[in-house]
Structures are given as structure tokens and as C-alpha cells.
Design a protein around this motif. Structure first.
Motif, PDB file in Angstrom:
ATOM      1  N   ARG A   1       1.024  -1.125  -0.089  1.00 14.41           N
ATOM      2  CA  ARG A   1      -0.239   0.179   0.369  1.00 14.41           C
ATOM      3  C   ARG A   1       0.679   1.421   0.150  1.00 14.41           C
ATOM      4  N   LYS A   2       1.629   1.321   0.423  1.00 18.99           N
ATOM      5  CA  LYS A   2       2.801   2.809   0.857  1.00 18.99           C
ATOM      6  C   LYS A   2       3.690   2.592  -0.709  1.00 18.99           C
ATOM      7  N   PHE A   3       3.882   1.746  -1.204  1.00 15.94           N
ATOM      8  CA  PHE A   3       4.431   1.588  -2.815  1.00 15.94           C
ATOM      9  C   PHE A   3       3.678   2.467  -3.532  1.00 15.94           C
ATOM     10  N   ARG A   4       2.078   1.402  -3.723  1.00 17.03           N
ATOM     11  CA  ARG A   4       1.292   2.132  -4.232  1.00 17.03           C
ATOM     12  C   ARG A   4       1.031   3.801  -4.312  1.00 17.03           C
ATOM     13  N   ASN A   5       1.510   4.147  -3.166  1.00 21.86           N
ATOM     14  CA  ASN A   5       1.350   5.809  -2.325  1.00 21.86           C
ATOM     15  C   ASN A   5       1.705   5.991  -3.447  1.00 21.86           C
ATOM     16  N   ARG A   6       3.137   5.913  -2.856  1.00 21.42           N
ATOM     17  CA  ARG A   6       4.007   6.085  -4.266  1.00 21.42           C
ATOM     18  C   ARG A   6       3.784   6.768  -4.986  1.00 21.42           C
ATOM     19  N   LEU A   7       3.829   5.424  -5.953  1.00 23.49           N
ATOM     20  CA  LEU A   7       3.689   5.477  -7.401  1.00 23.49           C
ATOM     21  C   LEU A   7       2.418   6.622  -7.965  1.00 23.49           C
ATOM     22  N   ALA A   8       1.502   6.471  -6.836  1.00 20.74           N
ATOM     23  CA  ALA A   8       0.880   7.781  -7.384  1.00 20.74           C
ATOM     24  C   ALA A   8       0.633   8.974  -6.924  1.00 20.74           C
ATOM     25  N   HIS A   9       1.662   9.357  -6.189  1.00 19.85           N
ATOM     26  CA  HIS A   9       1.736  10.176  -5.835  1.00 19.85           C
ATOM     27  C   HIS A   9       2.974  10.752  -6.860  1.00 19.85           C
ATOM     28  N   HIS A  10       3.257  10.631  -7.826  1.00 25.07           N
ATOM     29  CA  HIS A  10       4.710  10.350  -8.422  1.00 25.07           C
ATOM     30  C   HIS A  10       5.717  10.880  -8.354  1.00 25.07           C
ATOM     31  N   ASP A  11       6.422  10.557  -7.360  1.00 22.86           N
ATOM     32  CA  ASP A  11       7.449  10.401  -5.832  1.00 22.86           C
ATOM     33  C   ASP A  11       8.843   9.785  -7.116  1.00 22.86           C
ATOM     34  N   SER A  12       9.635   9.871  -7.085  1.00 22.72           N
ATOM     35  CA  SER A  12      10.934   9.561  -7.890  1.00 22.72           C
ATOM     36  C   SER A  12      11.632   8.457  -7.381  1.00 22.72           C
ATOM     37  N   THR A  13      11.095   7.758  -8.512  1.00 18.83           N
ATOM     38  CA  THR A  13      11.882   6.008  -8.173  1.00 18.83           C
ATOM     39  C   THR A  13      13.193   5.282  -8.318  1.00 18.83           C
ATOM     40  N   ILE A  14      14.085   6.638  -8.533  1.00 20.84           N
ATOM     41  CA  ILE A  14      15.353   6.426  -8.144  1.00 20.84           C
ATOM     42  C   ILE A  14      16.184   5.895  -7.324  1.00 20.84           C
ATOM     43  N   ASN A  15      15.283   6.229  -6.495  1.00 21.95           N
ATOM     44  CA  ASN A  15      15.739   5.481  -5.160  1.00 21.95           C
ATOM     45  C   ASN A  15      15.303   3.798  -4.481  1.00 21.95           C
ATOM     46  N   VAL A  16      15.111   3.469  -5.231  1.00 17.51           N
ATOM     47  CA  VAL A  16      13.670   2.894  -5.116  1.00 17.51           C
ATOM     48  C   VAL A  16      14.104   1.397  -5.121  1.00 17.51           C
ATOM     49  N   ASP A  17      14.586   0.520  -4.488  1.00 13.09           N
ATOM     50  CA  ASP A  17      14.661  -0.811  -4.557  1.00 13.09           C
ATOM     51  C   ASP A  17      13.647  -1.521  -5.272  1.00 13.09           C
ATOM     52  N   ILE A  18      13.019  -1.697  -6.460  1.00 15.22           N
ATOM     53  CA  ILE A  18      11.836  -1.586  -7.359  1.00 15.22           C
ATOM     54  C   ILE A  18      12.333  -3.265  -6.937  1.00 15.22           C
ATOM     55  N   PRO A  19      13.310  -4.197  -8.112  1.00 17.14           N
ATOM     56  CA  PRO A  19      13.143  -5.629  -7.507  1.00 17.14           C
ATOM     57  C   PRO A  19      12.602  -5.726  -6.350  1.00 17.14           C
ATOM     58  N   PHE A  20      12.584  -5.714  -5.339  1.00 17.22           N
ATOM     59  CA  PHE A  20      12.685  -6.303  -3.550  1.00 17.22           C
ATOM     60  C   PHE A  20      11.254  -5.431  -3.408  1.00 17.22           C
ATOM     61  N   GLU A  21      10.802  -4.592  -4.075  1.00 18.97           N
ATOM     62  CA  GLU A  21       9.560  -4.050  -3.925  1.00 18.97           C
ATOM     63  C   GLU A  21       8.254  -5.412  -5.075  1.00 18.97           C
ATOM     64  N   LEU A  22       9.029  -5.435  -6.296  1.00 20.90           N
ATOM     65  CA  LEU A  22       8.471  -6.297  -7.066  1.00 20.90           C
ATOM     66  C   LEU A  22       8.260  -7.637  -5.876  1.00 20.90           C
ATOM     67  N   ARG A  23       9.524  -8.305  -5.660  1.00 25.35           N
ATOM     68  CA  ARG A  23       8.889  -9.216  -5.335  1.00 25.35           C
ATOM     69  C   ARG A  23       8.536 -10.075  -3.234  1.00 25.35           C
ATOM     70  N   GLN A  24       8.312  -8.134  -3.416  1.00 24.36           N
ATOM     71  CA  GLN A  24       6.909  -8.292  -2.132  1.00 24.36           C
ATOM     72  C   GLN A  24       5.381  -8.325  -2.553  1.00 24.36           C
ATOM     73  N   ILE A  25       5.522  -8.152  -3.558  1.00 26.95           N
ATOM     74  CA  ILE A  25       3.881  -7.801  -4.451  1.00 26.95           C
ATOM     75  C   ILE A  25       3.547  -9.559  -5.507  1.00 26.95           C
ATOM     76  N   PHE A  26       4.722 -10.277  -5.807  1.00 26.21           N
ATOM     77  CA  PHE A  26       4.196 -11.284  -5.778  1.00 26.21           C
ATOM     78  C   PHE A  26       4.251 -12.359  -4.665  1.00 26.21           C
ATOM     79  N   ASP A  27       5.242 -12.100  -3.961  1.00 29.48           N
ATOM     80  CA  ASP A  27       5.081 -12.601  -3.105  1.00 29.48           C
ATOM     81  C   ASP A  27       3.840 -12.946  -2.029  1.00 29.48           C
ATOM     82  N   LEU A  28       3.170 -11.788  -1.773  1.00 29.09           N
ATOM     83  CA  LEU A  28       2.105 -11.141  -1.726  1.00 29.09           C
ATOM     84  C   LEU A  28       0.810 -12.214  -2.179  1.00 29.09           C
TER      85      LEU A  28
END
Length: 362
Positions: free
Chosen positions: A160-187
Motif C-alpha cells: 500500500r505504501k509503495f502504491r501511494n508513492r507511485l500514485a503521488h508521482h514520487d521519484s523511483t531512482i532510490n527505490v529498490d524496485i526489484p525488492f518491492e516487486l518481489r514483495q508484490i509477487f510474494d503477497l
């Protein structure tokens, strides 16, 4: 057609300096490169939001199905969200808000009401105030989880927090995208393993992520008084749950006033790991190799890591094809109070580590 060089000043004037500051820093002050990085970040956010959107639909439908069955909706003919729900008035209030929004559009159907409830609403249903509801029915929405409400709630809240960050057009350059993606797949796998496989197949996020035009420091150097001995014993790094990291590929260890020789690659990262003999036993019996490895880390750790929840990085050991070893340990020659090279963590590139003689070269 205008060139990038002529486009850049025009576009830059339309974007605020504070918004572009992190991109400019990552691009070493080059505005054209910073703009390309900004474009890449937007594409990455878009691809990530697509995956999160699929997960949100899976999540709400799984929870809705359990609630519909539990409240015998088909027999009584009344939607579960119009009945008293254990845990308070939050459900009624959220549903009323959605119905008021839909009523003028003449779309006040059951399907539209469910679709109109926010991710935060579904995440909230997994909170402690709904423990009774979890035990009665909500746990059935996650048949492949451990069955622990708190573990599932933390996983959903992170997405949910990751989703909100995306929805607010925050920068992703310092986000561990592979890790966040694995969290989504795990859920998703908690809900349905076939759905998780489908989500992996249709996601184009990593393809976009790989196209990053400006690279960044890929190694985190951590303060490792206790962490270095643990790594030597079981090739893992353990820290407090919820601690944030930039996207990294490797971990380096600073202990005894030097950066150690070994620079292992990250094989797996997992947050919110319960540190107890019972959890070690459960994970040790799993078919998942990372589960079994984490079980060994829990069993091996000393009293530095007491009962609680931690974040675990499983790392390579010497001999692994992705493992790196420096030519020599890098001594830190600074002296005096507060002069340690690392107080908590800092980021460097593997290239700089491989070419340094002391920490002053980093």
C-alpha cells in the motif's frame, strides 16, 4: 525535429528545481541526462503501478469472497458490507462514502461499491481491531501464507505504501524496485500461486527497470561490528525490520576500522522475519530454499538478535560466481570522535571499492 539539446531548456523550465534536484544529483549535474532519468522514472512508475493494480484486484476479490461466504450473503440476500462488522464502524463509513459518490452516476451496484473501496480500506481490514474477523474468515483469503494476521498485514501495508508513492508521482531512482516487486509477487502467492505466476509473466516492470540511463552506487557499506561475524558464519546480513535501503546489488562490511575484503551479492532480501525458535522450525521445514536458509541464520545468530522481527539479506559466499573480493581490505585512517567511515550505512560503487586503497578513495 528538435534535438534533445534544444528540447531540454524548454522542458526544464516547466519542471520545478526541487522536483528535478534528485535526478540532477544522480546525473552528476548533467541536465540532459537528468531529464532522461526523469523520463525513465516515470516509465518505471507506470509499469510498477500496473502490477500493483493487478494485485489490488486480486486482494480485494479474495477478501470480498471470504466475507461474502462468512456472512452467508447468498442466503440472506444482503451484502456483507451492509451488515454489522466486528471491529467498529470503519466499514460502514467507507461504504457510505463510496455509495454517495456513485449514487449521482446511477452506478450504485454491489460490484461498483466493492471496486470503489480503496486499497487502504482492504489493508485496514487486516489490522488488529479485526482480529476476530481474521480468525473467523479473512485468513482464508491467504491460504498459502503462514496464517499469521500480522505477517500478512505488514506485507499488504508495504505494498500500500509503495502504491501511494507511485500514485503521488514520487521519484523511483532510490527505490529498490526489484525488492518491492518481489514483495508484490510474494503477497500474490499468499492468495493464489497460479495468480502469482501469471503476475510475473505479464509484468514488464523489470524490462523497464533495466533501461535506466544513469547508473548509481550499487553497494551499501554497513557498520558491521556484529554483522561481520554473522556473515562469516552464515553468509547473511541482519538488521532491524523496516530499515530502508536504496536499490543495491551488494553489501560491504565496515568493521575493525576497515572495509572487509568480501563484497557479496544479495541473493534474497526479506523483511519482517520473526526471530524465534518456532519460526526457525517452521521455515526449516519449508520446501523453499530461502526459507531454510533464513531458518539457519536464526538458529546461528547469538544474543545480539533477540526475539522480535528483523530484516534479512541472504548473501553470496566466496566461490559463488557473483561474489566479489577486493584486492585488500580498505583501512580507514580517520581518527577522533565521530570519524568512523560508516555510522549506519553509506553507498558506493563496486568499481570504486575495487580501485580504492583506503576509505579516503571512496
Amino acid at each position: 525535429m528538435q534535438s534533445v539539446e534544444t528540447e531540454e531548456p524548454m522542458v526544464w523550465n516547466l519542471l520545478s528545481e526541487p522536483r528535478m534536484a534528485p535526478y540532477l544529483e544522480a546525473a552528476s549535474g548533467e541536465k540532459v541526462a537528468a531529464l532522461r532519468l526523469y523520463e525513465w522514472s516515470a516509465r518505471t512508475s507506470s509499469a510498477a503501478f500496473e502490477v500493483v493494480g493487478h494485485l489490488e484486484v486480486l486482494l480485494r476479490n479474495a477478501l470480498d469472497r471470504c466475507l461474502r461466504e462468512h456472512f452467508r450473503e447468498d442466503q440472506c440476500g444482503i451484502p456483507w458490507f451492509l451488515l454489522p462488522t466486528p471491529g467498529g464502524d470503519n466499514v460502514a463509513e467507507a461504504v457510505a462514502t463510496v455509495r454517495e459518490r456513485l449514487r449521482p452516476q446511477r452506478k450504485e451496484t454491489r460490484h461498483q461499491i466493492i471496486a470503489g473501496l480503496s486499497f487502504g480500506f482492504w489493508s485496514g481490514l487486516l489490522g488488529p481491531k479485526y482480529e476476530e474477523l481474521w480468525r473467523d474468515c479473512l485468513h482464508r483469503a491467504f491460504p498459502h501464507s503462514s496464517g499469521k494476521r500480522k505477517e500478512v498485514a505488514v506485507a499488504v501495508e508495504r505494498v500500500r505504501k509503495f502504491r501511494n508513492r507511485l500514485a503521488h508521482h514520487d521519484s523511483t531512482i532510490n527505490v529498490d524496485i526489484p525488492f518491492e516487486l518481489r514483495q508484490i509477487f510474494d503477497l500474490a502467492a499468499y492468495i493464489d500461486k497460479d495468480a502469482a505466476r501469471w503476475l510475473k509473466r505479464c509484468s514488464g516492470l523489470m524490462t523497464v527497470y533495466a533501461q535506466r540511463p544513469v547508473t548509481v552506487d550499487d553497494t551499501v557499506v554497513v557498520s558491521a561490528k556484529h554483522a561481520w561475524p554473522l556473515y562469516e558464519t552464515c553468509s547473511a546480513y541482519v538488521c532491524q525490520s523496516g530499515r530502508a535501503f536504496r536499490p543495491i546489488e551488494r553489501v560491504a562490511f565496515y568493521a575493525d576500522r576497515e572495509v572487509k575484503l568480501e563484497v557479496p551479492a544479495v541473493l534474497h532480501r526479506r523483511d519482517n522475519v520473526e526471530w524465534s525458535p518456532e519460526e526457525a522450525s517452521r521455515l526449516g521445514a519449508s520446501e523453499d530454499r530461502f526459507d531454510r536458509k533464513i531458518a539457519k541464520v536464526i538458529e546461528t545468530s547469538d544474543d545480539t538478535w533477540t526475539d522480535g522481527r528483523y530484516q534479512v539479506f541472504l548473501l553470496t559466499a566466496p566461490g559463488h560466481p557473483d561474489h566479489r573480493q577486493l584486492r585488500q581490505a580498505l583501512p580507514h585512517l580517520g581518527a577522533g570522535r565521530g570519524s568512523a567511515f560508516v555510522q549506519r550505512q553509506r553507498y558506493v560503487s563496486l568499481h570504486s571499492l575495487e580501485n580504492a586503497v583506503t576509505t579516503a578513495d571512496l
